[in-house]
Design an enzyme around this catalytic site. Structure first.
Site, PDB file in Angstrom:
ATOM      1  N   GLU A 267       1.476  -1.216  -0.016  1.00  0.00           N
ATOM      2  CA  GLU A 267      -0.162  -0.218  -0.028  1.00  0.00           C
ATOM      3  C   GLU A 267       0.669   1.302   0.090  1.00  0.00           C
ATOM      4  O   GLU A 267       1.374   1.030   1.073  1.00  0.00           O
ATOM      5  CB  GLU A 267      -1.009   0.161   1.806  1.00  0.00           C
ATOM      6  CG  GLU A 267      -1.672   1.026   0.814  1.00  0.00           C
ATOM      7  CD  GLU A 267      -2.488   0.901   2.906  1.00  0.00           C
ATOM      8  OE1 GLU A 267      -3.287   2.292   2.392  1.00  0.00           O
ATOM      9  OE2 GLU A 267      -2.349   1.256   3.569  1.00  0.00           O
ATOM     10  N   HIS A 329     -12.111  -0.690   1.814  1.00  0.00           N
ATOM     11  CA  HIS A 329     -12.769  -0.196   2.992  1.00  0.00           C
ATOM     12  C   HIS A 329     -11.525   1.221   3.538  1.00  0.00           C
ATOM     13  O   HIS A 329     -12.529   1.958   4.189  1.00  0.00           O
ATOM     14  CB  HIS A 329     -12.098  -0.754   3.930  1.00  0.00           C
ATOM     15  CG  HIS A 329     -10.653  -1.260   4.226  1.00  0.00           C
ATOM     16  ND1 HIS A 329      -9.693  -1.954   2.872  1.00  0.00           N
ATOM     17  CD2 HIS A 329     -10.220  -1.075   5.347  1.00  0.00           C
ATOM     18  CE1 HIS A 329      -8.301  -1.574   4.184  1.00  0.00           C
ATOM     19  NE2 HIS A 329      -8.648  -1.058   4.871  1.00  0.00           N
TER      20      HIS A 329
HETATM   21  C1  GLC Z   1      -4.513   1.430   5.883  1.00  0.00           C
HETATM   22  C2  GLC Z   1      -5.289   0.810   5.897  1.00  0.00           C
HETATM   23  C3  GLC Z   1      -6.368   2.163   6.665  1.00  0.00           C
HETATM   24  C4  GLC Z   1      -5.461   1.836   7.896  1.00  0.00           C
HETATM   25  C5  GLC Z   1      -4.653   2.321   8.055  1.00  0.00           C
HETATM   26  C6  GLC Z   1      -3.404   2.658   9.445  1.00  0.00           C
HETATM   27  O1  GLC Z   1      -4.136   3.162   5.478  1.00  0.00           O
HETATM   28  O2  GLC Z   1      -6.269   0.612   5.439  1.00  0.00           O
HETATM   29  O3  GLC Z   1      -7.925   1.011   7.120  1.00  0.00           O
HETATM   30  O4  GLC Z   1      -6.558   2.421   8.970  1.00  0.00           O
HETATM   31  O5  GLC Z   1      -3.619   1.859   7.434  1.00  0.00           O
HETATM   32  O6  GLC Z   1      -3.173   1.048   9.621  1.00  0.00           O
END
Ligand code: GLC
Length: 533
Positions: A267, A329
């Site tokens: 990510e 999400h």
């Molecule tokens: C990522 C997740 C998100 C979470 C954040 C902190 O962006 O997708 O849902 O709140 O990390 O872990």
């Protein structure tokens, strides 16, 4: 972009994200669980995707709904236990599907035993597993860093007289990846799950993992205005995307590769040039797929899409495989953002672009805007900055399976409300309607699976009228033209020079007249092209 032939499963495949709290409840507590996921695996297989990415299922106080992990090698009791997990993975594999877990390396829960030890005293052996600093000269936080959920990134710990860093909630202390023992412990975590047979990981906020060693202030963002999230007051120059994080990502890749055919999805939110660096180099590869969120983040018009597609394709290293995401999400529902007709166009775009698509549960039903009364909002990001309307609950509502009470999701009131239109918009109703969004997704997924042009073919943007996006996908003797009308008026399109327009293979509409050279309002079409190979 050239056609590629040496294709591992994750290049051809489609990833389906399951948010376990909201997929299927099996024990009547209103919260989805692993036995529920098992019960719905035939649905996932019939949808026609290849891999499931499961948002975190590990023991967690749920301050951030599982993204606050209290034990990296266990299963949250709300979701099940390790025996159920083992059953899940074997049932997934029995259907020819793959399973990716969500690995959350940047931070743990403040209830993780590591953090409890770390905060117990300054000389605890695990003190350095987290990021502790003395107060700044004025007695305040050590620097100006702002948490992604608003407020300072630093929390004062009275007992030991220091601040700890948290990029997200204060219940999510950041781990110190500069500490070799922490690194070794995290490699053991990855091995634990790889040994149990998982096919890879989605790695949460991987670009956050390492911070500048000297913790300088982040620069002010001159473009910030008060309507924008507090996080964006600063440019996260020193708190994210540090060179050492790339070294760690390469280490994770080596570990994953030592298990064979596994995949790492990272990510990452960064501009293309820095984003592309997360692929690493052929000699030292990093994540296989740095998640590409540009379809979520940019305006929905043909000119913008054309530009982001061209720029992204142009930024990839020669060996880098693209990927595309339209929902998660964390993001607003695509149908809420652009409406149902365009959500079909978006589905066609997602499944015909070059690269691995990730589809988020419920988008295949076209779930759009959902009403959540303020007292039922649960997302901590929303609760900390309610005025901004950035709450993520609206994308996390339970899957509507049928028109039974609670939509067949649970026998009890679900933890979040259902979509308002669940009695009509549910899996059973859409399965029975050949023109539904679900059946459209199934059709596109089947088409993609059977088409080398769509899975591994070359990609070429073609000229088009305003508000029309069109491109060619080609592999072997299969050449396809995709024409997407992003406007609410009919538009003409030209057959690319040297080709003839063949059959219509798919349209977002029940009936298409597009072979006449005109796409209807909000229509997307896939044509076969003839001639010129
Ligand atoms: C990522 C997740 C998100 C979470 C954040 C902190 O962006 O997708 O849902 O709140 O990390 O872990």
């Amino acid at each position: 972009m050239a056609e590629r032939r040496d294709t591992p499963w994750w290049e051809r495949g489609v990833i389906y994200q399951i948010y376990p709290r909201s997929f299927q409840d099996s024990n009547g507590d209103g919260i989805g669980d692993l036995a529920g996921v098992i019960a719905r695996l035939d649905y996932v297989a019939q949808l026609g995707v290849d891999a499931i990415w499961l948002s975190p299922i590990f023991p967690s106080p749920m301050a951030d709904f599982g993204y606050d992990v209290a034990d990296y090698c266990g299963i949250e009791p709300l979701f099940g236990d390790l025996a159920t997990f083992d059953r899940l993975i074997s049932e997934i594999h029995a259907r020819g599907l793959k399973l990716l877990l969500d690995f959350v390396p940047n931070h743990s829960s403040d209830q993780h035993p590591w953090f409890i030890e770390s905060r117990s005293s300054r000389d605890n052996p695990k003190r350095d597993w987290y990021i502790w600093r003395d107060a700044g000269a004025d007695g305040g936080p050590p620097n100006n860093w702002i948490s992604d959920f608003g407020g300072s990134s630093w929390e004062w710990d009275e007992a030991t007289g220091q601040y700890y860093l948290h990029a997200f909630l204060k219940e999510q202390p950041d781990l110190n990846w500069r500490n070799p023992e922490l690194r070794a412990a995290m490699s053991d975590v990855l091995r634990f799950w790889l040994d149990r047979g998982v096919d890879g990981f989605r790695i949460d906020v991987i670009w956050h993992m390492v911070k500048h060693e000297a913790f300088p202030d982040n620069p002010l963002n001159p473009a910030w205005t008060p309507e924008v999230r507090e996080r964006d007051k600063l440019i996260q120059l020193h708190s994210t995307d540090q060179p050492e994080a790339h070294t760690i990502s390469a280490e994770m890749r080596r570990l994953a590769d030592s298990y064979g055919d596994r995949v790492l999805v990272g990510e990452i939110f960064l501009p293309n040039d820095r984003h592309a660096k997360w692929y690493g180099t052929p000699e030292q590869p990093q994540v296989h797929l740095p998640f590409n969120f540009q379809l979520i983040e940019n305006p929905w018009d043909a000119a913008s899409l054309r530009q982001i597609i061209a720029d992204y394709e142009g930024s990839l290293p020669a060996f880098g495989w693209p990927n595309w995401v339209i929902g998660s999400h964390d993001a607003p529902r695509i149908a809420a953002r652009i409406g149902e007709a365009q959500a079909r166009v978006a589905a066609m775009l997602l499944l015909t672009l070059r690269g691995t698509p990730t589809l988020y549960q419920g988008d295949e039903l076209g779930i759009g805007e959902v009403t959540i009364p303020p007292e039922r909002m649960r997302d901590p990001q929303h609760l900390r900055e309610p005025e901004r309307g950035i709450g993520r609950d609206r994308s996390r509502t339970p899957m509507p399976w049928n028109d039974a009470p609670f939509a067949g999701f649970s026998t009890a009131e679900p933890w979040l409300p259902l979509n308002d239109d669940w009695r009509a918009r549910n899996v059973a109703a859409q399965s029975a309607d050949e023109h539904s969004m679900l059946r459209f997704y199934q059709k596109l997924l089947a088409l993609r699976r059977s088409s080398p042009a769509l899975t591994i073919g070359s990609f070429t943007l073609t000229d088009a009228e305003d508000e029309v996006l069109s491109y060619i996908r080609q592999a072997g003797d299969e050449t396809l033209l995709i024409v997407l009308n992003l406007s609410s008026q009919a538009r003409g399109f030209a057959t690319p020079h040297g080709y003839g327009l063949g059959d219509t293979i798919a349209s977002t509409l029940a009936k298409s007249d597009a072979t006449t050279g005109t796409v209807a309002a909000d229509e997307g079409v896939i044509f076969r092209l003839t001639g010129k190979h």
